[in-house]
Design a protein around this motif. Structure first.
Motif, PDB file in Angstrom:
ATOM      1  N   ARG A 163      10.179 -42.915 -30.751  1.00 16.14           N
ATOM      2  CA  ARG A 163      10.636 -43.955 -29.836  1.00 16.14           C
ATOM      3  C   ARG A 163      10.856 -43.321 -28.463  1.00 16.14           C
ATOM      4  NH1 ARG A 163      15.760 -45.889 -28.546  1.00 16.14           N
ATOM      5  NH2 ARG A 163      16.686 -44.449 -30.055  1.00 16.14           N
ATOM      6  N   GLY A 164      10.207 -43.829 -27.472  1.00 12.53           N
ATOM      7  CA  GLY A 164      10.262 -43.229 -26.142  1.00 12.53           C
ATOM      8  C   GLY A 164       8.929 -42.653 -25.708  1.00 12.53           C
ATOM      9  N   TYR A 165       7.972 -42.557 -26.653  1.00 17.51           N
ATOM     10  CA  TYR A 165       6.659 -41.984 -26.317  1.00 17.51           C
ATOM     11  C   TYR A 165       5.984 -42.765 -25.190  1.00 17.51           C
ATOM     12  CZ  TYR A 165       1.729 -40.721 -26.730  1.00 17.51           C
ATOM     13  OH  TYR A 165       0.439 -40.325 -26.453  1.00 17.51           O
ATOM     14  N   ASN A 166       5.961 -44.083 -25.304  1.00 14.45           N
ATOM     15  CA  ASN A 166       5.288 -44.892 -24.279  1.00 14.45           C
ATOM     16  C   ASN A 166       5.960 -44.740 -22.916  1.00 14.45           C
ATOM     17  OD1 ASN A 166       3.325 -45.870 -26.029  1.00 14.45           O
ATOM     18  ND2 ASN A 166       4.553 -47.647 -26.626  1.00 14.45           N
ATOM     19  N   ASN A 167       7.283 -44.648 -22.914  1.00 14.59           N
ATOM     20  CA  ASN A 167       7.978 -44.428 -21.646  1.00 14.59           C
ATOM     21  C   ASN A 167       7.656 -43.055 -21.066  1.00 14.59           C
ATOM     22  OD1 ASN A 167       9.177 -46.848 -21.076  1.00 14.59           O
ATOM     23  ND2 ASN A 167      11.234 -46.253 -21.720  1.00 14.59           N
ATOM     24  N   CYS A 168       7.459 -42.072 -21.933  1.00 21.48           N
ATOM     25  CA  CYS A 168       7.051 -40.745 -21.448  1.00 21.48           C
ATOM     26  C   CYS A 168       5.719 -40.839 -20.711  1.00 21.48           C
ATOM     27  CB  CYS A 168       6.938 -39.759 -22.608  1.00 21.48           C
ATOM     28  SG  CYS A 168       8.509 -39.163 -23.253  1.00 21.48           S
ATOM     29  N   ARG A 169       4.788 -41.573 -21.286  1.00 21.65           N
ATOM     30  CA  ARG A 169       3.481 -41.735 -20.637  1.00 21.65           C
ATOM     31  C   ARG A 169       3.637 -42.451 -19.293  1.00 21.65           C
ATOM     32  NH1 ARG A 169      -0.133 -38.079 -22.291  1.00 21.65           N
ATOM     33  NH2 ARG A 169      -0.636 -38.223 -24.503  1.00 21.65           N
ATOM     34  N   ARG A 170       4.480 -43.470 -19.275  1.00 22.60           N
ATOM     35  CA  ARG A 170       4.712 -44.181 -18.010  1.00 22.60           C
ATOM     36  C   ARG A 170       5.370 -43.257 -16.984  1.00 22.60           C
ATOM     37  NH1 ARG A 170       6.828 -48.128 -21.865  1.00 22.60           N
ATOM     38  NH2 ARG A 170       5.243 -49.737 -22.216  1.00 22.60           N
ATOM     39  N   ALA A 171       6.331 -42.478 -17.445  1.00 20.76           N
ATOM     40  CA  ALA A 171       7.081 -41.606 -16.537  1.00 20.76           C
ATOM     41  C   ALA A 171       6.167 -40.618 -15.821  1.00 20.76           C
ATOM     42  CB  ALA A 171       8.169 -40.859 -17.306  1.00 20.76           C
ATOM     43  N   LEU A 172       5.170 -40.115 -16.520  1.00 19.41           N
ATOM     44  CA  LEU A 172       4.285 -39.124 -15.913  1.00 19.41           C
ATOM     45  C   LEU A 172       3.461 -39.708 -14.768  1.00 19.41           C
ATOM     46  CD1 LEU A 172       3.020 -37.011 -18.946  1.00 19.41           C
ATOM     47  CD2 LEU A 172       4.893 -36.553 -17.360  1.00 19.41           C
ATOM     48  N   LEU A 173       3.323 -41.028 -14.733  1.00 21.54           N
ATOM     49  CA  LEU A 173       2.596 -41.661 -13.629  1.00 21.54           C
ATOM     50  C   LEU A 173       3.375 -41.574 -12.320  1.00 21.54           C
ATOM     51  CD1 LEU A 173       1.346 -44.902 -15.447  1.00 21.54           C
ATOM     52  CD2 LEU A 173      -0.014 -42.873 -14.884  1.00 21.54           C
ATOM     53  N   LEU A 174       4.707 -41.511 -12.419  1.00 15.86           N
ATOM     54  CA  LEU A 174       5.544 -41.520 -11.219  1.00 15.86           C
ATOM     55  C   LEU A 174       6.271 -40.204 -10.977  1.00 15.86           C
ATOM     56  CD1 LEU A 174       7.199 -45.076 -11.322  1.00 15.86           C
ATOM     57  CD2 LEU A 174       5.052 -44.363 -10.261  1.00 15.86           C
ATOM     58  N   ALA A 175       6.271 -39.301 -11.955  1.00 19.56           N
ATOM     59  CA  ALA A 175       6.950 -38.016 -11.776  1.00 19.56           C
ATOM     60  C   ALA A 175       6.219 -37.182 -10.727  1.00 19.56           C
ATOM     61  CB  ALA A 175       7.012 -37.266 -13.100  1.00 19.56           C
ATOM     62  N   ARG A 176       6.977 -36.386  -9.981  1.00 15.51           N
ATOM     63  CA  ARG A 176       6.410 -35.536  -8.936  1.00 15.51           C
ATOM     64  C   ARG A 176       7.028 -34.144  -9.016  1.00 15.51           C
ATOM     65  NH1 ARG A 176       3.679 -39.320  -9.030  1.00 15.51           N
ATOM     66  NH2 ARG A 176       3.012 -40.724  -7.346  1.00 15.51           N
ATOM     67  N   SER A 177       6.198 -33.139  -8.868  1.00 19.22           N
ATOM     68  CA  SER A 177       6.704 -31.769  -8.804  1.00 19.22           C
ATOM     69  C   SER A 177       7.107 -31.452  -7.370  1.00 19.22           C
ATOM     70  CB  SER A 177       5.632 -30.786  -9.277  1.00 19.22           C
ATOM     71  OG  SER A 177       4.487 -30.877  -8.446  1.00 19.22           O
ATOM     72  N   GLY A 178       7.990 -30.462  -7.232  1.00 20.89           N
ATOM     73  CA  GLY A 178       8.366 -30.003  -5.899  1.00 20.89           C
ATOM     74  C   GLY A 178       9.496 -30.759  -5.247  1.00 20.89           C
ATOM     75  N   THR A 179      10.278 -31.509  -6.019  1.00 20.73           N
ATOM     76  CA  THR A 179      11.418 -32.214  -5.435  1.00 20.73           C
ATOM     77  C   THR A 179      12.621 -31.274  -5.348  1.00 20.73           C
ATOM     78  OG1 THR A 179      12.153 -33.020  -7.591  1.00 20.73           O
ATOM     79  CG2 THR A 179      10.643 -34.427  -6.361  1.00 20.73           C
ATOM     80  N   ASP A 180      13.646 -31.714  -4.621  1.00 21.77           N
ATOM     81  CA  ASP A 180      14.835 -30.886  -4.434  1.00 21.77           C
ATOM     82  C   ASP A 180      16.087 -31.451  -5.086  1.00 21.77           C
ATOM     83  OD1 ASP A 180      13.626 -28.839  -2.939  1.00 21.77           O
ATOM     84  OD2 ASP A 180      13.773 -30.000  -1.094  1.00 21.77           O
TER      85      ASP A 180
END
Length: 325
Positions: A163-180
């Motif tokens: 439970r949460g797998y689909n949200n993980c996939r969605r999250a990767l669409l908006l996640a960004r590296s290099g934030t502070d």
């Protein structure tokens, strides 16, 4: 509203957790890997906002086991079952905990989609001392979990994704590296909630003849508009903040400042989006209307993520190059 944590603060939390884990180890020889919020503390990763109905884990030392029969009853320990790959790392050569990627996936059932993205960003900080993983590593863990379920089903076994797998996939669409900071991430979601484009994170600019980049918290290089989050540069003195803003504006950027008071309340977030849209109108000379507020899940929709950028829809020539995250 919680502020973002510094490296010093996260390290202090880590050592507090290590003391608790050491005390437990003196009472039992059981050594399952630490998990969930306990793993985040050991890994010095900023804690996301966890719903009140899951706060129990915050007050316990959490470990994980692969199946229910592996659980033991030890005072002060909460054991959770994770039937997928339990990837681990060793902290300070003493404490074994789930890896950042595994921890992120394991926390997905307990977090809202926005906080799952915030956590992913927190694990991919610009500061290398706080960087724990990458988008590719997070995606690979999900791929392996999916393959594990498919192989089990091919063998006739009843297996389901967590439970949460689909949200993980969605999250990767908006996640960004290099934030502070986590507040920077939450601020980043405000413009697209109201129909504007997602700003870029830590966009580098060079002031004068300097060869050292100055990183803007959030930026629309196509319009030369930046959004700086108050508190994200607290290591600088007040006069340094004033000079930073002056340098940015002297370089031709429209400057907006956001604070924690702008985030977390719909009316204030809409007001911030309106301020951003007004700056865009100043630059382009064209009217920019806000749209009704979107949910984070709607921002992950293909119709939103694949939409042409605003400058193209306005037929406006970008003022600066745009990197595509």
């Amino acid at each position: 509203m919680n502020s973002s944590y510094t490296l010093t603060e996260l390290t202090a939390v880590k050592y507090q957790r290590m003391d608790i884990c050491s005390a437990i180890r003196r009472r039992t020889v059981w050594r399952p890997p630490y998990a969930l919020t306990t793993a985040l503390e050991l890994l010095s990763v900023e804690m996301p906002r966890i719903a009140s109905n899951h706060q129990r884990m915050m007050n316990s030392t959490v470990v994980t086991v692969p199946h229910p029969n592996a659980k033991r009853h030890v005072q002060g320990i909460t054991a959770v079952v994770w039937p997928f790959s339990i990837d681990t790392v060793t902290v300070d050569n003493q404490f074994i905990c789930t890896s950042p990627t595994c921890t992120w996936a394991m926390l997905s059932p307990y977090l809202e989609l926005e906080e799952l993205i915030v956590l992913a960003d927190s694990m991919m900080r610009r500061d290398r001392r706080l960087r724990r993983t990458t988008i590719d590593a997070l995606s690979l863990y999900l791929d392996n979990a999916y393959r594990q379920v498919q192989e089990a089903q091919d063998d006739g076994k009843a297996r389901r994704l967590f439970r949460g797998y689909n949200n993980c996939r969605r999250a990767l669409l908006l996640a960004r590296s290099g934030t502070d900071s986590s507040m920077e991430t939450r601020t980043r979601f405000v413009p697209p909630r109201y129909g504007l484009d997602m700003p870029q994170v830590n966009y580098p600019i060079y002031i004068g003849r300097s060869t050292k980049p100055l990183y803007l918290d959030l930026a629309y290089p196509e319009f030369k508009i930046c959004i700086e989050h108050e508190g994200s540069h607290h290591a600088r003195q007040w006069l340094g903040d004033v000079k930073r803003r002056q340098d940015i504006e002297d370089d031709g950027w429209k400057y907006l400042q956001a604070t924690k008071l702008d985030i977390g309340y719909e009316d204030r977030e809409e007001a911030l989006a309106r301020r951003i849209a007004d700056k865009m109108q100043e630059v382009t000379g064209k009217t920019i209307q806000l749209t009704p507020r979107k949910t984070i899940r709607q921002l992950c929709d293909a119709r939103t993520t694949k939409r042409a950028p605003l400058y193209e829809r306005l037929r406006f020539a970008p003022l600066l190059p745009i990197s595509h995250a």
